[in-house]
Design an enzyme around this catalytic site. Structure first.
Site, short mmCIF file in Angstrom:
data_model
loop_
_atom_site.label_atom_id
_atom_site.label_comp_id
_atom_site.label_asym_id
_atom_site.label_seq_id
_atom_site.Cartn_x
_atom_site.Cartn_y
_atom_site.Cartn_z
CG HIS A 179 -32.68 0.30 77.35
ND1 HIS A 179 -32.09 0.44 76.10
CD2 HIS A 179 -31.95 1.04 78.21
CE1 HIS A 179 -31.05 1.24 76.23
NE2 HIS A 179 -30.95 1.61 77.48
CB SER A 232 -32.01 12.12 74.42
OG SER A 232 -31.82 11.52 73.14
CD GLU A 254 -35.13 6.86 71.12
OE1 GLU A 254 -34.47 5.94 71.62
OE2 GLU A 254 -34.81 8.07 71.23
CG HIS A 301 -46.82 26.53 63.65
ND1 HIS A 301 -45.93 27.51 64.01
CD2 HIS A 301 -48.05 26.99 63.98
CE1 HIS A 301 -46.60 28.52 64.53
NE2 HIS A 301 -47.88 28.23 64.54
NE ARG A 336 -31.96 6.48 80.68
CZ ARG A 336 -31.13 5.73 79.98
NH1 ARG A 336 -30.28 6.29 79.12
NH2 ARG A 336 -31.11 4.43 80.14
NE ARG A 348 -43.05 28.57 56.00
CZ ARG A 348 -43.32 29.48 56.93
NH1 ARG A 348 -43.71 29.11 58.14
NH2 ARG A 348 -43.19 30.76 56.65
#
Length: 165
Positions: free
Chosen positions: A9, A72, A76, A103, A114, A142
């Site tokens: 949301h 933030s 996710e 990389h 936000r 890697r």
């Protein structure tokens, strides 16, 4: 390029705007949800489906990347990274967007809606999309190690833990 998008949301407005931005730039955009604002929604399924679609497309030879949003971006990113073959990177500026591709050959970008303006977000995503993987041997090595652990639980030999006093 095919772009798969998912959010919660907190990122729904950004996601909708971004879909238009990416389509106008010539990308094929797929929205994995949500489709309406629900303040108690659960983002993991949306992000996992977007990540699965990125991997499926890439394995089929289709150029594809993913974008996942949240307040933030942390949750996710974590959800997307549960999909085998996904390398999702949390991005907060142009440098991290570029390095994620260059990389780490990241195929999903996670952003905190936000935390940034829409203009910043589009710059991050555009940079992410336009930056190729460097194919530098050390980076490829890697990434292969991460993939081996993901598929088989295999780690390269290294020192074991040691107690520090």
């Amino acid at each position: 390029m095919r772009i798969h998008i998912a959010t919660d949301h907190a990122g729904l407005e950004f996601s909708t705007q971004l879909q238009h931005h990416l389509a106008a730039a010539g990308h094929e955009v797929f929205d994995h949800g949500p489709v309406e604002y629900e303040p108690l929604d659960d983002y993991p399924a949306f992000c996992i489906r977007a990540a699965q679609a990125v991997v499926a497309d890439q394995r089929a030879g289709v150029s594809a990347l993913g974008v996942v949003f949240g307040g933030s971006g942390n949750g996710e990113q974590i959800a997307a990274n549960k999909v085998e073959g996904v390398r999702a990177a949390l991005v907060w500026n142009l440098s991290t967007a570029e390095l994620a591709r260059e990389h780490n050959d990241a195929n999903v970008i996670a952003i905190g809606a936000r935390q940034h303006t829409f203009d910043d977000v589009t710059r991050f995503i555009d940079r992410f999309i336009e930056t190729p993987f460097s194919n530098d041997e050390r980076h490829a090595r890697r990434i292969a190690q991460i993939g081996a652990y993901e598929r088989e639980g295999a780690l390269v030999d290294g020192p074991g833990p040691r107690q520090v006093s």
